[in-house]
Design a protein around this motif. Structure first.
Motif, PDB file in Angstrom:
ATOM      1  N   GLU B   3       0.827  -1.203   0.000  1.00  0.00           N
ATOM      2  CA  GLU B   3       0.000   0.000   0.000  1.00  0.00           C
ATOM      3  C   GLU B   3       0.862   1.253   0.000  1.00  0.00           C
ATOM      4  O   GLU B   3       0.569   2.220  -0.666  1.00  0.00           O
ATOM      5  N   THR B   4       1.930   1.215   0.772  1.00  0.00           N
ATOM      6  CA  THR B   4       2.807   2.376   0.858  1.00  0.00           C
ATOM      7  C   THR B   4       3.423   2.682  -0.506  1.00  0.00           C
ATOM      8  O   THR B   4       3.419   3.829  -0.947  1.00  0.00           O
ATOM      9  N   ASP B   7       0.647   3.847  -2.799  1.00  0.00           N
ATOM     10  CA  ASP B   7       0.229   5.210  -2.464  1.00  0.00           C
ATOM     11  C   ASP B   7       1.211   6.236  -3.025  1.00  0.00           C
ATOM     12  O   ASP B   7       0.821   7.286  -3.535  1.00  0.00           O
ATOM     13  N   ARG B  10       0.858   6.302  -6.731  1.00  0.00           N
ATOM     14  CA  ARG B  10      -0.385   7.002  -7.059  1.00  0.00           C
ATOM     15  C   ARG B  10      -0.210   8.516  -6.915  1.00  0.00           C
ATOM     16  O   ARG B  10      -0.619   9.293  -7.786  1.00  0.00           O
TER      17      ARG B  10
END
Lengths: 645, 88
Positions: B3-4, B7, B10
């Protein structure tokens, strides 16, 4: 070459209105001006004297005063037409081509258009039939805009003249903006201005009693893909091509003033200059633009060609900062947002010609449309080739060969190349197959559109509108001819001949003439088998064959080098410019209402911080800046409420 | 951990290619090319970002849509290449 404005219907203070209209386009005709006012009709004209210097004043009436014309452009076959008319007993009072049109109209009415070979737009007031006829040349070289207010029709060579009419105000057309940010140009008759239209190329309008009828008189046409061509022997075709091109050049040398030639260093202008040099016993003057950046500069080829022809050559340098310096004027003359800076050096070039005392130049424009010279034609062929084997890791490498001048592409893998060009993604029977990647990559610039503008467009699709305008038999044409039609029928008049052509040349009172756009040559080339034009991946094959004796081998065999100019770097690489900072500021972007201020701020920052930008960012930067300048120039306030027409 | 990375990727894509438009509905698996988010110059910008931020030296063979054409693919690629050193 000139400019005109006029009206058909009732107006107040007609003389003053006509004077304001022609004053707004005085750059098109610095030599003379005149007006004509009759009941319910008025015509105004500014003249650039080229043919019939002493007796070609306009507006011009016939002997009965029933017919009066204002005319912008040239009828290149006027000598032959005049001889034919004289043989029929017609008497001429002037030596001008203008009077030839009057006599022809008198004899043939609107059918006279079929015998004219020229670049023209004109208006004829016909008192006998109480009507006004407007007409425009086949390829769209000369402009003609119109608007109606109440029962009155107004028309002019440039929109800035129409803006002199009370009740006609400048307001941007959101649909046109969407078209520019997708297709590079509005789809005629739409212009960048809401409720102001252009007469489409190869069309005429008859206005009578508050009613207007527009009809085409010619069309760009191609044979069915299965039809048998009359051209079976390449040598014969090349010979016929050469004869036609020579004659097209010959009649474009007709003028009562010296005719020069642009010389870009590429094949097309070299051909034209070589043919013209052979027809100019007094010597030919040639003109070109040079660039600081090696990526854009072609001066070595220009000098080589000028030396080979023995022309008196002049060049104007487009240096860092020059494009930004002239860009606001470029937008004012182009009268529309543009997504490329390429018109700016041409504005400089016409300024050079004017400084050197010439009024007329030949150019090589049109050869890429007529003989399939653009990269997009080759790209479409490679995409079809890749589409037949979608998983191939070898075939997409051909894309690199097409664009040796784009470093970003040279470094890409075969997989990325295939993905960027949509190889295999676009159905082969899509009528816009050849242009889909370009439209798609250009439309990516619309990411900067404001929410209001997007809402007003409500899902509008410019490419689909373009597809809806294609002729019924389009689907029966060869794929190359379909692509050529898209270029020749839409982008050529909509962008090349207008934003880069007429408007940039006439900004300095210079008339461009285009031998490759002689309709006889256009019709001839349309009938050639596709493989004679694009042979494998060699563009303009038959043209090279027909003209190889005219120039050094190094130029004759050059691969097409598209005419380009530095884009966002023109504005960010020379320090921050006040007008650019103001136009791109959050305040101004918000006031304009067309773009997202925060996104534009980030784009500006990105273009400033990294010298190499991709196509999308470059096109967006230039498009947004030119739109902001358009708003400031034409609406005066730079405030606009987005609302689709 | 993933996720990191995702993120960060993104955020880079939104900032650099979408110019801060957080309202854009960018799915993890959406193609960056097909959605006109990235062009040939953009790919090189993305490569520079990955190399600068994750210390990965990208070979030519790595620069293919299979590795880089969506947020999910990019983050998976970084995860594999950088391994545990990315966690921080």
């Amino acid at each position: 070459m000139c400019g005109f404005g006029g009206y058909f219907g009732s107006v107040r203070e007609a003389e003053a209105l006509l004077k304001r209209m022609v004053t707004a386009i005085a750059h098109r005709g610095p030599d003379e001006r005149g007006t004509f006012v009759a009941p319910e009709a008025g015509l105004g004209h500014v003249r650039l004297s080229i043919v019939g210097l002493g007796d070609g004043q306009q507006p011009m009436s016939d002997a009965t005063d029933d017919l009066t014309i204002v005319f912008n452009g040239e009828i290149f076959n006027y000598v032959e037409l005049r001889d034919e008319l004289r043989a029929k007993g017609r008497h001429f009072r002037t030596s001008s081509d203008t009077e030839v049109i009057l006599h022809l109209y008198d004899e043939m009415g609107e059918d006279c258009l079929s015998v004219l070979n020229g670049d023209f737009s004109f208006a004829i007031r016909d008192a006998r039939r109480n009507r006004m006829m407007l007409a425009r040349d086949r390829m769209g070289v000369r402009p003609l805009f119109y608007a109606t207010r109440g029962e009155t029709l107004y028309f002019a060579s440039e929109i800035k003249a129409l803006l002199q009419v009370p009740g006609i105000a400048a307001e941007i057309d959101p649909i046109a903006l969407d078209q520019i940010f997708t297709l590079w140009a509005p789809i005629a008759p739409r212009t960048g201005f809401r409720d102001i239209y252009e007469l489409e190329p190869a069309s005429f309008m008859i206005a009578e009693r508050g009613r207007q009828t527009i009809r085409p008189y010619w069309r760009l046409d191609y044979p069915d893909r299965d039809a048998t061509s009359r051209f079976v022997n390449e040598c014969d075709a090349a010979e016929e091509l050469r004869a036609l091109l020579s004659d097209a050049t010959r009649i474009r040398m007709r003028a009562d003033v010296p005719v020069g030639s642009y010389l870009s260093g590429g094949l097309d202008s070299s051909i034209v200059a070589a043919l013209a040099a052979g027809m100019a016993p007094q010597g030919l003057r040639t003109f070109s633009v040079t660039f600081d950046s090696a990526e854009h500069d072609e001066s070595a080829y220009q000098m080589q060609m000028a030396a080979a022809l023995g022309t008196q050559h002049s060049a104007v340098a487009c240096r860092a900062g020059d494009i930004a310096r002239v860009f606001p004027e470029v937008v004012r003359f182009a009268e529309r947002p543009i997504i490329r800076t390429a018109p700016a050096p041409l504005y400089q070039l016409s300024g050079l010609v004017r400084e050197q005392g010439l009024k007329v130049v030949l150019t090589g424009e049109g050869a890429d449309e007529v003989f399939a010279g653009y990269d997009i034609f080759k790209e479409a062929r490679v995409r079809r080739f890749c589409g037949r084997q979608p998983g191939s890791r070898i075939r997409p490498h051909l894309f690199r060969k097409l664009y040796p001048y784009l470093p970003g592409l040279q470094q890409q893998s075969a997989e990325y190349l295939a993905a960027f060009f949509g190889a295999g993604d676009v159905p082969l029977d899509d009528p816009l197959f050849s242009h889909r990647p370009r439209f798609k990559s250009t439309a990516a610039t619309k990411i900067f559109f404001s929410p209001d503008l997007r809402a007003s467009l409500a899902g509008y699709d410019a490419a689909e509108e373009l597809a809806s305008r294609l002729p019924q038999d389009f689907g029966r044409w060869h794929a190359l001819h379909q692509a050529q039609y898209l270029e020749g029928r839409f982008l050529l008049p909509g962008y090349i001949l207008s934003s880069q052509g007429d408007r940039m040349a006439m900004a300095h009172g210079i008339e461009g003439r285009f031998p490759f756009l002689d309709h006889r040559l256009v019709e001839f080339a349309a009938g050639l088998p596709p493989e004679m034009k694009l042979k494998g991946l060699v563009e303009k094959h038959i043209l090279r064959e027909a003209t190889k004796d005219l120039m050094p081998e190094a130029i004759g065999k050059r691969t097409k080098q598209p005419y380009r100019a530095p884009d966002s770097l023109s504005f960010t690489g020379v320090g921050e410019l006040d007008y650019v900072r103001e136009a791109m500021s959050e305040d101004r972007i918000s006031a304009g209402g067309l773009f997202n201020p925060r996104a534009v701020a980030k784009l500006y920052e990105k273009c400033q911080s990294q010298p190499v930008s991709g196509f999308r960012d470059n096109a967006a930067f230039v498009g947004i800046l030119s739109t902001q300048l358009w708003l400031k120039t034409f609406t005066g306030t730079s405030i606009h409420t987005a609302e689709a027409a | 951990m993933t996720e990191t990375i995702k993120d960060k990727v993104r955020a880079f894509v939104i900032e650099n290619f979408l110019f801060g438009d957080t309202s854009y509905d960018l799915a993890d698996t959406a193609s960056l090319i097909e959605n006109d988010i990235i062009d040939s110059t953009g790919v090189l910008e993305l490569v520079a970002f990955i190399e600068d931020h994750y210390g990965i030296a990208m070979a030519d063979a790595d620069i293919v849509p299979a590795n880089l054409d969506s947020l999910a693919r990019i983050s998976a690629f970084i995860e594999v290449k950088a391994g545990a050193t990315v966690a921080a």
